[in-house]
Design a protein around this motif. Structure first.
Motif, short mmCIF file in Angstrom:
data_model
loop_
_atom_site.label_atom_id
_atom_site.label_comp_id
_atom_site.label_asym_id
_atom_site.label_seq_id
_atom_site.Cartn_x
_atom_site.Cartn_y
_atom_site.Cartn_z
N VAL B 324 18.07 -84.29 55.07
CA VAL B 324 17.21 -83.92 56.20
C VAL B 324 17.80 -82.72 56.93
O VAL B 324 17.11 -81.74 57.22
CB VAL B 324 17.06 -85.12 57.16
CG1 VAL B 324 16.36 -84.69 58.43
CG2 VAL B 324 16.29 -86.23 56.48
N ALA B 325 19.11 -82.78 57.19
CA ALA B 325 19.75 -81.68 57.91
C ALA B 325 19.64 -80.38 57.11
O ALA B 325 19.36 -79.31 57.66
CB ALA B 325 21.21 -82.02 58.17
N PHE B 326 19.86 -80.48 55.80
CA PHE B 326 19.77 -79.27 54.96
C PHE B 326 18.36 -78.68 55.01
O PHE B 326 18.17 -77.47 55.05
CB PHE B 326 20.14 -79.58 53.51
CG PHE B 326 21.59 -79.92 53.31
CD1 PHE B 326 22.49 -79.82 54.37
CD2 PHE B 326 22.07 -80.32 52.07
CE1 PHE B 326 23.83 -80.12 54.19
CE2 PHE B 326 23.40 -80.62 51.88
CZ PHE B 326 24.28 -80.54 52.94
N GLY B 327 17.36 -79.56 55.00
CA GLY B 327 15.98 -79.09 55.08
C GLY B 327 15.76 -78.27 56.34
O GLY B 327 15.17 -77.19 56.32
N VAL B 328 16.30 -78.79 57.47
CA VAL B 328 16.17 -78.06 58.73
C VAL B 328 16.86 -76.70 58.62
O VAL B 328 16.30 -75.66 58.98
CB VAL B 328 16.76 -78.89 59.89
CG1 VAL B 328 16.78 -78.06 61.17
CG2 VAL B 328 15.96 -80.16 60.09
N VAL B 329 18.09 -76.72 58.09
CA VAL B 329 18.86 -75.48 58.01
C VAL B 329 18.11 -74.43 57.18
O VAL B 329 17.95 -73.27 57.60
CB VAL B 329 20.25 -75.75 57.38
CG1 VAL B 329 20.92 -74.45 56.98
CG2 VAL B 329 21.12 -76.52 58.35
N ILE B 330 17.61 -74.84 56.02
CA ILE B 330 16.95 -73.87 55.13
C ILE B 330 15.68 -73.33 55.77
O ILE B 330 15.42 -72.13 55.78
CB ILE B 330 16.62 -74.54 53.77
CG1 ILE B 330 17.91 -74.93 53.06
CG2 ILE B 330 15.79 -73.61 52.91
CD1 ILE B 330 17.69 -75.92 51.93
N ALA B 331 14.88 -74.23 56.34
CA ALA B 331 13.62 -73.78 56.94
C ALA B 331 13.88 -72.86 58.13
O ALA B 331 13.21 -71.83 58.28
CB ALA B 331 12.79 -74.98 57.36
N VAL B 332 14.86 -73.23 58.95
CA VAL B 332 15.14 -72.39 60.12
C VAL B 332 15.65 -71.02 59.67
O VAL B 332 15.21 -69.98 60.17
CB VAL B 332 16.16 -73.08 61.05
CG1 VAL B 332 16.68 -72.11 62.10
CG2 VAL B 332 15.50 -74.26 61.73
N ALA B 333 16.57 -71.01 58.69
CA ALA B 333 17.10 -69.72 58.24
C ALA B 333 15.98 -68.85 57.66
O ALA B 333 15.88 -67.65 57.98
CB ALA B 333 18.19 -69.94 57.18
N GLY B 334 15.12 -69.44 56.84
CA GLY B 334 14.03 -68.67 56.22
C GLY B 334 13.04 -68.17 57.25
O GLY B 334 12.68 -66.99 57.26
N CYS B 335 12.60 -69.06 58.13
CA CYS B 335 11.58 -68.67 59.11
C CYS B 335 12.14 -67.69 60.13
O CYS B 335 11.47 -66.75 60.54
CB CYS B 335 11.02 -69.89 59.82
SG CYS B 335 10.09 -70.96 58.72
N HIS B 336 13.39 -67.89 60.52
CA HIS B 336 13.98 -66.97 61.50
C HIS B 336 14.06 -65.56 60.93
O HIS B 336 13.66 -64.60 61.56
CB HIS B 336 15.37 -67.48 61.90
CG HIS B 336 16.03 -66.63 62.94
ND1 HIS B 336 17.23 -66.00 62.74
CD2 HIS B 336 15.63 -66.28 64.19
CE1 HIS B 336 17.55 -65.31 63.82
NE2 HIS B 336 16.59 -65.46 64.71
N ALA B 337 14.56 -65.47 59.70
CA ALA B 337 14.65 -64.14 59.07
C ALA B 337 13.27 -63.50 58.96
O ALA B 337 13.10 -62.31 59.22
CB ALA B 337 15.31 -64.25 57.70
N GLY B 338 12.28 -64.31 58.59
CA GLY B 338 10.93 -63.76 58.42
C GLY B 338 10.30 -63.33 59.73
O GLY B 338 9.72 -62.26 59.84
N MET B 339 10.44 -64.17 60.77
CA MET B 339 9.81 -63.86 62.05
C MET B 339 10.47 -62.65 62.72
O MET B 339 9.82 -61.95 63.49
CB MET B 339 9.91 -65.06 63.01
CG MET B 339 9.18 -66.29 62.55
SD MET B 339 7.41 -66.07 62.50
CE MET B 339 7.01 -66.15 64.24
N ARG B 340 11.74 -62.41 62.44
CA ARG B 340 12.42 -61.29 63.07
C ARG B 340 12.49 -60.08 62.14
O ARG B 340 13.27 -59.17 62.33
CB ARG B 340 13.85 -61.68 63.46
CG ARG B 340 13.92 -62.80 64.46
CD ARG B 340 13.41 -62.36 65.83
NE ARG B 340 13.66 -63.41 66.81
CZ ARG B 340 12.77 -64.35 67.13
NH1 ARG B 340 11.59 -64.36 66.55
NH2 ARG B 340 13.07 -65.27 68.02
N CYS B 341 11.64 -60.08 61.10
CA CYS B 341 11.67 -59.01 60.11
C CYS B 341 11.16 -57.71 60.72
O CYS B 341 10.33 -57.73 61.62
CB CYS B 341 10.79 -59.42 58.93
SG CYS B 341 10.59 -58.19 57.69
N GLY B 342 11.68 -56.58 60.24
CA GLY B 342 11.17 -55.28 60.68
C GLY B 342 9.82 -55.02 60.06
O GLY B 342 9.20 -55.90 59.49
#
Ligand SMILES: Nc1ncnc2c1ncn2[C@@H]1O[C@H](COP(=O)(O)OP(=O)(O)O)[C@@H](O)[C@H]1O
Ligand SMILES: [Mg+2]
Lengths: 254, 379
Positions: B324-342
């Motif tokens: 469960v924790a890994f799922g959160v980590v992966i989703a947050v890392a992916g979405c954060h990078a995407g939402m803050r993309c140039g």
């Protein structure tokens, strides 16, 4: 090969995506030095026709001839040689975002000429000046406006002194002033470089301002209705649809 | 631009004719063939003290942009030195192009600075950037928590269709690769253990090693790594491309919270799928281990019994908590990078890389933290 000779001939071209026919039996000629407009309503297949002309898509039937040489029947080397003589600007500029404007324009020169780095830098400076972007060499595409990106795309397209320039909706997304300036620039290029211009647009102001030859694609009947000088078509086209399409120019006022 | 028979080398020479200097241009000036650099001539024109520069093109053959490039440079040099450039000796087309190139004045202001990476490293900008990124990530997690709160109260703009779509994309579509990797990891564990255990004639305990190893550790970790590369990268690329096409701006201006609308369905889908895939991975790992054990004179029933004794519910739950924790980590890392993309295609590439790298780094950090915690708690 003088102005007025046939330059591009489209012969019996039928275009399909899968089983869906977009346009059938297209037949027209673009002469050397023409500004040729591909016009028609939204979704009638203008971009698709352009992609067939530049060989990005294979025709279902028919062919496109350049100076009498069939692109479809040319081998890989022949196609490359034909492509080398074209300059293409894409709807949204198509600039490589990881490169500066200078690097973008330099790319085809590095690819196809024996010039050294200093000579290429000089040519790049000249090409950018031609499109009114002198001094913007070290900018990245994301650091300039949309109209400037289009002009930078044009600078890259003319890097190798092409014989034919293709444009897909060059004025889409530009303000009226920028779009008029771009029209003028295209005309200047045609006059100074002697190129043939093929342009997709549905902006009536542009069609009359720069076009001297055209084809009208109809979405309903899936074929071309008429071709010729747009100003003449407006008055004398056999088809009511074409006359109506072109007559809107007066009422739109742009 | 007439077609000349045999190409001749391009040349230019400067001649003084009374008050003016004349540049004699000869040969074919073509991009495809190249020409003289003419740096000397350029210098001589400005140093000669002449008032006017003319051209003699009687011996000029074919020409294209290469010639006009030279003229363009000369034009700039003449303007600086106060020399008048008389273009009437030039071909008409070249005069036209020269005028067109000079029509828009050169822009005065300097371009934005683009320092190279090691300069930014020395200047501390990279460190500062990493620190800002960390703070921003914390803010992003805060937004997610708030959005989850709104979701629980039923007031979030999260669409069920999106959730099910991502469920399908992250779960069933990943089964193939999870199967392959898990069986192989199970076999690797079995081989690793059997070398040691065989020395004591205790091959049967391979079952314990593989079972506990897969369920507690390798199942969650390997699934996490696969999902970071497969799903985390996809999230970053999808959201990054939406950013470049101004779709996220559109979401925002429609009055919809992008965290609720775009991030939550992805996060929830991955958090639901990760424990299931981990469980599946554990079972398949044990099958892989069994394959190896069967080849070492351990019977199928022995292996099964041994596994049943060794793997307790506590082991399974520790693995599931990690998943469960890994799922959160992966989703947050992916979405954060995407939402803050140039806003460029290059930025999408960077966002995808950042998503995968930070997901894997934080996966390992979280895994270590879990293991220390379990050790302390004696689970
Ligand atoms: N890659 C594609 N695959 C299938 N259909 C397409 C594709 N690209 C365009 N079409 C369809 O072909 C038709 C013509 O498209 P297009 O040439 O882009 O029209 P436009 O005249 O507006 O440029 C449209 O109905 C479009 O939906
Ligand atoms: Mg189109």
């Amino acid at each position: 090969m003088r102005t007025g000779d046939p330059h591009i001939e489209v012969r019996g071209l039928t275009m399909r995506y899968g089983a869906r026919v977009i346009q059938r039996d297209l037949e027209f000629t673009v002469n050397r030095g023409d500004v040729f407009v591909i016009m028609g309503g939204s979704g009638c297949g203008k971009s698709t026709l352009l992609k067939h002309m530049i060989g990005l898509l294979e025709p279902a039937t028919g062919e496109v001839l350049y100076d009498g040489v069939s692109f479809q029947r040319a081998g890989a080397a022949g196609r490359d040689a034909l492509r080398r003589r074209w300059g293409i600007t894409y709807q949204s500029g198509g600039l490589f975002s990881a490169m500066t404007l200078a690097e973008n324009v330099a790319l085809p020169l590095q690819q196809y000429t024996p010039l050294d780095a200093a000579a290429i830098a000089d040519v790049v400076a000249y090409k950018l000046a031609l499109v009114g972007l002198a001094g913007f060499e070290d900018y990245y595409p994301s650091e300039i406006s949309g109209g400037m990106q289009k002009r930078a795309g044009l600078a890259r397209a003319i890097a190798l002194d092409p014989e034919i320039l293709f444009f897909d909706e060059p004025s889409a997304g530009l303000d009226p002033l920028s779009s008029r300036l771009l029209d003028e620039l295209i005309l200047h290029m045609r006059d100074a470089l002697g190129v043939t211009v093929v342009i997709v647009t549905h902006e009536l102001a542009s069609i009359f301002a720069i076009g001297n030859n055209s084809v009208y694609l109809d979405a309903e009947s899936r074929t071309m209705l008429d071709h010729g000088d747009p100003k003449e078509l407006r008055e004398r086209s056999r088809h009511e649809t074409v006359r109506r399409f072109l007559a809107r120019a007066g009422t739109e006022g742009t | 631009m007439s077609a000349a028979a045999a190409p001749r080398a391009a040349s230019c020479t400067l001649e003084r004719r009374g008050e003016r200097v004349v540049l004699v241009l000869a040969g074919d000036w073509l991009l495809a063939r190249g020409g003289p650099s003419a740096a000397g001539e350029l210098h001589d024109v400005t140093a000669s003290g002449a008032r006017e520069l003319g051209f003699d093109c009687t011996a000029l053959g074919d020409w294209d942009s290469l010639l006009v490039t030279l003229l363009h440079r000369l034009d700039a040099a003449c303007e600086q030195a106060g020399v008048t450039l008389l273009g009437d000796g030039l071909p008409e087309g070249a005069q036209r192009l020269l005028a067109l190139a000079g029509a828009v004045p050169r822009r005065g202001e300097a371009p934005p600075a683009h320092p190279v990476w090691w300069r930014r490293l020395l200047g501390g900008q990279i460190l500062a950037g990493a620190w800002r990124g960390l703070l921003d990530a914390l803010g992003f997690i805060g937004e997610i928590v708030l959005a989850c709160g709104r979701l629980l109260r039923g007031r979030a703009n999260t669409r069920a269709v999106d959730f099910f779509w991502f469920l399908q994309q992250t779960g069933p579509a990943a089964i193939g690769i999870v199967t392959l990797i898990s069986v192989l990891v199970g076999m690797i564990l079995a081989y690793l253990g059997s070398v040691q255990l065989r020395q004591f004639g205790a091959q049967v305990y391979v079952a314990d090693l593989v079972g506990i190893g897969m369920v507690r550790e390798m199942g969650a970790l390997m699934t996490g790594v696969i999902m970071a590369g497969r799903t985390g990268a996809a999230f970053a690329a999808q959201l990054g491309t939406m950013q470049t096409r101004e779709e996220i701006d559109a979401v925002r201006t429609l009055g919809i919270d992008p965290t609720e609308f775009l991030v939550l369905p992805r996060l929830l889908a991955l958090v639901l799928v990760m424990p299931l895939l981990t469980l599946y991975s554990g079972v398949l790992g044990m099958c892989g281990g069994a394959l190896v054990a069967l080849g070492m004179d351990v019977s199928w029933t022995q292996y099964l019994n041994e596994t049943r004794n060794a793997v307790t519910l506590a082991h399974i739950m520790t693995g599931e908590a990690k998943a469960v924790a890994f799922g959160v980590v992966i989703a947050v890392a992916g979405c954060h990078a995407g939402m803050r993309c140039g806003r460029s295609s290059e930025a999408v590439g960077k966002a995808t890389t950042r998503a995968v790298v930070s997901a894997i780094v934080w996966l390992i950090v979280a895994d270590a933290a879990f293991n220390i915690l379990y050790q302390r708690l004696g689970i």
